[in-house]
Design a protein around this motif. Structure first.
Motif, PDB file in Angstrom:
ATOM      1  N   TRP A  79       0.847  -1.198   0.000  1.00  0.00           N
ATOM      2  CA  TRP A  79       0.000   0.000   0.000  1.00  0.00           C
ATOM      3  C   TRP A  79       0.880   1.245   0.000  1.00  0.00           C
ATOM      4  CZ3 TRP A  79      -2.984   1.913   4.910  1.00  0.00           C
ATOM      5  CH2 TRP A  79      -3.683   3.096   4.594  1.00  0.00           C
ATOM      6  N   ASN A  80       0.764   2.027  -1.051  1.00  0.00           N
ATOM      7  CA  ASN A  80       1.430   3.326  -1.125  1.00  0.00           C
ATOM      8  C   ASN A  80       0.507   4.337  -0.443  1.00  0.00           C
ATOM      9  OD1 ASN A  80       2.338   5.936  -1.931  1.00  0.00           O
ATOM     10  ND2 ASN A  80       3.394   5.019  -3.688  1.00  0.00           N
ATOM     11  N   ILE A  81       0.867   4.726   0.759  1.00  0.00           N
ATOM     12  CA  ILE A  81      -0.025   5.571   1.558  1.00  0.00           C
ATOM     13  C   ILE A  81      -0.260   6.913   0.886  1.00  0.00           C
ATOM     14  CG2 ILE A  81      -0.290   6.723   3.788  1.00  0.00           C
ATOM     15  CD1 ILE A  81       1.232   4.430   5.059  1.00  0.00           C
ATOM     16  N   ARG A  82       0.763   7.467   0.243  1.00  0.00           N
ATOM     17  CA  ARG A  82       0.618   8.800  -0.371  1.00  0.00           C
ATOM     18  C   ARG A  82      -0.314   8.759  -1.584  1.00  0.00           C
ATOM     19  NH1 ARG A  82       6.183   8.784   1.055  1.00  0.00           N
ATOM     20  NH2 ARG A  82       6.665  10.341   2.647  1.00  0.00           N
ATOM     21  N   SER A  83      -0.133   7.774  -2.458  1.00  0.00           N
ATOM     22  CA  SER A  83      -0.960   7.710  -3.670  1.00  0.00           C
ATOM     23  C   SER A  83      -2.295   7.015  -3.439  1.00  0.00           C
ATOM     24  CB  SER A  83      -0.194   6.974  -4.778  1.00  0.00           C
ATOM     25  OG  SER A  83      -0.060   5.587  -4.459  1.00  0.00           O
ATOM     26  N   GLY A  84      -2.378   6.207  -2.387  1.00  0.00           N
ATOM     27  CA  GLY A  84      -3.616   5.475  -2.121  1.00  0.00           C
ATOM     28  C   GLY A  84      -3.755   4.203  -2.931  1.00  0.00           C
ATOM     29  N   ARG A 127      -7.990 -13.536  -5.217  1.00  0.00           N
ATOM     30  CA  ARG A 127      -8.827 -14.728  -5.069  1.00  0.00           C
ATOM     31  C   ARG A 127      -9.473 -14.779  -3.686  1.00  0.00           C
ATOM     32  NH1 ARG A 127      -9.386 -19.286  -2.826  1.00  0.00           N
ATOM     33  NH2 ARG A 127      -7.550 -18.948  -1.522  1.00  0.00           N
ATOM     34  N   ILE A 128      -8.709 -14.448  -2.660  1.00  0.00           N
ATOM     35  CA  ILE A 128      -9.244 -14.471  -1.299  1.00  0.00           C
ATOM     36  C   ILE A 128     -10.405 -13.496  -1.150  1.00  0.00           C
ATOM     37  CG2 ILE A 128      -8.694 -13.882   1.099  1.00  0.00           C
ATOM     38  CD1 ILE A 128      -5.875 -14.983   0.585  1.00  0.00           C
ATOM     39  N   TRP A 129     -10.257 -12.299  -1.724  1.00  0.00           N
ATOM     40  CA  TRP A 129     -11.289 -11.275  -1.604  1.00  0.00           C
ATOM     41  C   TRP A 129     -12.420 -11.447  -2.621  1.00  0.00           C
ATOM     42  CZ3 TRP A 129     -11.389  -6.807   1.665  1.00  0.00           C
ATOM     43  CH2 TRP A 129     -10.328  -6.745   2.573  1.00  0.00           C
ATOM     44  N   GLY A 130     -12.217 -12.330  -3.606  1.00  0.00           N
ATOM     45  CA  GLY A 130     -13.259 -12.561  -4.602  1.00  0.00           C
ATOM     46  C   GLY A 130     -13.502 -11.359  -5.496  1.00  0.00           C
ATOM     47  N   ILE A 131     -12.433 -10.658  -5.878  1.00  0.00           N
ATOM     48  CA  ILE A 131     -12.589  -9.409  -6.636  1.00  0.00           C
ATOM     49  C   ILE A 131     -12.067  -9.529  -8.067  1.00  0.00           C
ATOM     50  CG2 ILE A 131     -12.561  -7.888  -4.644  1.00  0.00           C
ATOM     51  CD1 ILE A 131      -9.599  -7.448  -5.076  1.00  0.00           C
ATOM     52  N   GLY A 132     -11.726 -10.725  -8.517  1.00  0.00           N
ATOM     53  CA  GLY A 132     -11.229 -10.855  -9.871  1.00  0.00           C
ATOM     54  C   GLY A 132      -9.790 -10.380  -9.969  1.00  0.00           C
ATOM     55  N   PRO A 133      -9.153 -10.626 -11.107  1.00  0.00           N
ATOM     56  CA  PRO A 133      -7.732 -10.265 -11.254  1.00  0.00           C
ATOM     57  C   PRO A 133      -7.514  -8.761 -11.310  1.00  0.00           C
ATOM     58  CG  PRO A 133      -8.619 -11.106 -13.335  1.00  0.00           C
ATOM     59  CD  PRO A 133      -9.679 -11.314 -12.309  1.00  0.00           C
ATOM     60  N   HIS A 134      -6.650  -8.262 -10.437  1.00  0.00           N
ATOM     61  CA  HIS A 134      -6.254  -6.850 -10.416  1.00  0.00           C
ATOM     62  C   HIS A 134      -4.759  -6.767 -10.132  1.00  0.00           C
ATOM     63  CE1 HIS A 134     -10.578  -6.222  -9.817  1.00  0.00           C
ATOM     64  NE2 HIS A 134     -10.390  -4.956 -10.142  1.00  0.00           N
ATOM     65  N   ARG A 135      -4.137  -5.722 -10.654  1.00  0.00           N
ATOM     66  CA  ARG A 135      -2.756  -5.419 -10.293  1.00  0.00           C
ATOM     67  C   ARG A 135      -2.714  -4.452  -9.122  1.00  0.00           C
ATOM     68  NH1 ARG A 135       1.738  -7.944 -12.115  1.00  0.00           N
ATOM     69  NH2 ARG A 135       2.859  -5.963 -12.251  1.00  0.00           N
ATOM     70  N   SER A 136      -3.668  -3.512  -9.121  1.00  0.00           N
ATOM     71  CA  SER A 136      -3.729  -2.534  -8.033  1.00  0.00           C
ATOM     72  C   SER A 136      -5.178  -2.132  -7.796  1.00  0.00           C
ATOM     73  CB  SER A 136      -2.884  -1.300  -8.373  1.00  0.00           C
ATOM     74  OG  SER A 136      -3.454  -0.604  -9.467  1.00  0.00           O
ATOM     75  N   ILE A 137      -5.430  -1.654  -6.579  1.00  0.00           N
ATOM     76  CA  ILE A 137      -6.776  -1.264  -6.172  1.00  0.00           C
ATOM     77  C   ILE A 137      -6.651   0.011  -5.350  1.00  0.00           C
ATOM     78  CG2 ILE A 137      -8.874  -1.968  -4.925  1.00  0.00           C
ATOM     79  CD1 ILE A 137      -7.964  -4.861  -5.270  1.00  0.00           C
ATOM     80  N   ARG A 138      -7.615   0.894  -5.488  1.00  0.00           N
ATOM     81  CA  ARG A 138      -7.643   2.082  -4.645  1.00  0.00           C
ATOM     82  C   ARG A 138      -7.962   1.672  -3.217  1.00  0.00           C
ATOM     83  NH1 ARG A 138      -5.247   6.456  -5.954  1.00  0.00           N
ATOM     84  NH2 ARG A 138      -6.651   7.596  -4.550  1.00  0.00           N
ATOM     85  N   ALA A 139      -7.234   2.242  -2.266  1.00  0.00           N
ATOM     86  CA  ALA A 139      -7.397   1.851  -0.858  1.00  0.00           C
ATOM     87  C   ALA A 139      -8.827   2.044  -0.379  1.00  0.00           C
ATOM     88  CB  ALA A 139      -6.421   2.630   0.013  1.00  0.00           C
TER      89      ALA A 139
END
Length: 464
Positions: free
Chosen positions: A159-164, A174-186
């Motif tokens: 987690w990049n705290i500055r950029s979010g 897979r654990i979160w069930g959110i499909g393939p992502h490279r990055s997600i907004r915090a």
């Protein structure tokens, strides 16, 4: 294997040269030779890789130019493969113009004309440098890490705290069930977390970042199947030059199964406490009644031991079934076994499951009936018999269960003038388990004890 259309004014050697020209745009070393290994084409990448200019290489034998002495046996094996019309690909040690040797990845192919005749060889080679090896090792390491994370059910994040921005791994998604992502907004994680646990998010202002990031357990709602799952999160804070948090590296893993086991263990402990209390109460009642009605302390000790043994057998049967229910056939057989050495107790009926309370009560009742029959009834003489039968009439909630103990062939029976604990247990104490439908009759031909009760009442689990 390579082939191409021929032109009338192109001889075989020029055909090989033409094909090599087509490969000149490739950012790899391209070398063409005739069947004797004489170089007929040498592209610019070959010049850079091996140090020989095209003018220097053309017309010379490839074995002389870049095959070291120790590599000649392998080179001969490669030529045999190519002359047989096969493609060869692999790693080989080659020599630079300055004499140094280095590993190269090579693919050599025979070149055929329109008639299928082999007219030359084209080879493509690429140095396996330290950089390539390092990249390959890194790729292999990343793949091993991915496999290990998947096998262990561990997802990692940065987690990049500055950029979010939160960089996540495949297993994390897979654990979160959110499909393939490279990055997600915090901020997106708030909608994924169970409403009651959102204050435990690292982005929450309810607690300090240090308190939340160490180790936290919370529930999520998976986005693909809407399942509620328990996760554990553990992380480390990375600070910048002035000591402010800049990044967080961490891992999450699913602990739903562990949570369920903890809940089950808690329920089992509560159930165990309840059972122990009930068993102690039953033991206390048996001891009190036995001492009150026994003619002597010695007799009281023997009766008390027998009754505890009957209670223990019933408990053992229930424990084998996780204390959920027990087969009536198993209960009957266990309760009558010690009095049935000569096979004079017969029982039959369908397989019916009894709840814990009814199973214990029936086991104690059968023990007392067997004891009385052995002392005064059918089992006190060699000709006596006991017939135990049961059945179920009706279906569903209206199903009725009936049970019958009937003695025959024993001495004449009359109603006892004084009733001990066993008789009182059979007649009255079991009313709490079987209701008023349980009764005993002292017929002249033998004792009859019968039950008629709703099947669902017998199958109820133990209550507090």
């Amino acid at each position: 294997m390579t082939s191409f259309a021929s032109a009338e004014n192109l001889d075989p050697s020029r055909q090989v040269h033409f094909q090599a020209q087509l490969l000149n745009a490739v950012e790899q070393a391209v070398i063409a030779t005739d069947l004797d290994g004489v170089v007929t084409y040498w592209n610019r990448c070959a010049e850079q890789l091996y140090g020989w200019t095209a003018e220097e290489a053309l017309g010379r034998n490839i074995l002389e130019i870049n095959i070291p002495a120790e590599g000649l046996p392998q080179a001969e094996e490669i030529m045999k493969c190519l002359r047989a019309g096969q493609v060869w690909s692999g790693e080989i040690i080659l020599r630079h113009k300055d004499g140094r040797t280095f590993p190269v990845q090579v693919t050599d192919s025979p070149v055929l004309d329109d008639s299928g005749r082999m007219v030359g060889i084209v080879g493509i080679s690429m140095e396996i440098s330290d950089r390539v090896r390092t990249l390959a090792a890194l790729t292999s390491s990343e793949e091993r890490l991915r496999i290990a994370q998947h096998a262990g059910g561990i997802g990692t994040f940065e987690w990049n705290i500055r950029s979010g921005e939160v960089m996540v791994t495949e297993e994390f998604c897979r654990i979160w069930g959110i499909g393939p992502h490279r990055s997600i907004r915090a901020g997106a994680f708030e909608e994924f977390v169970h409403p009651e646990d959102r204050h435990l998010l690292a982005t929450s202002l309810a607690h300090s970042l240090e308190d939340l990031i160490g180790y936290t357990e919370y529930r999520i709602i998976r986005q693909d199947d809407r399942q509620v799952r328990w996760l554990a999160r553990r992380g480390e804070i990375v600070r910048d030059d002035v000591g402010s948090p800049s990044r967080i590296f961490g891992a999450v893993y699913d602990i739903t199964d562990r949570k369920r086991m903890e809940e089950q263990r808690q329920l089992l402990m509560q159930e165990l406490t309840h059972r122990v209390k009930n068993t102690l109460a039953m033991v206390q009642a048996i001891s009190t009644q036995t001492l009150r009605s026994a003619p002597s302390l010695e007799a009281a000790g023997m009766l008390f031991g027998e009754r505890l043994a009957a209670l223990a057998r019933a408990n053992d049967t229930l424990l084998q079934e996780n204390w959920s229910s027990a087969s009536i056939g198993v209960i009957v057989e266990g309760a009558t076994q010690s009095h049935n050495d000569h096979g004079r107790i017969h029982f039959s009926g369908p397989d019916v499951r009894l709840g814990p309370k009814a199973a214990l009560a029936l086991s104690l009742a059968l023990h007392e009936l067997c004891t009385n029959a052995a002392k005064y009834g059918a089992l006190s003489v060699d000709t006596g018999q006991v017939e135990i039968t049961w059945d179920v009439a009706g279906d569903g909630d209206a199903a009725l269960f009936w049970f019958r103990w009937q003695e025959s062939g024993g001495p004449p029976v009359k109603s006892p003038e004084r009733k001990g604990f066993g008789s009182r247990l059979i007649e009255r104490s079991l009313a709490g388990s079987f209701g008023e439908q349980a009764g005993i009759r002292y017929e002249p031909t033998g004792v009859i004890w019968s039950i008629e009760i709703s099947l669902s009442a017998l199958q109820e689990p133990a209550s507090g």
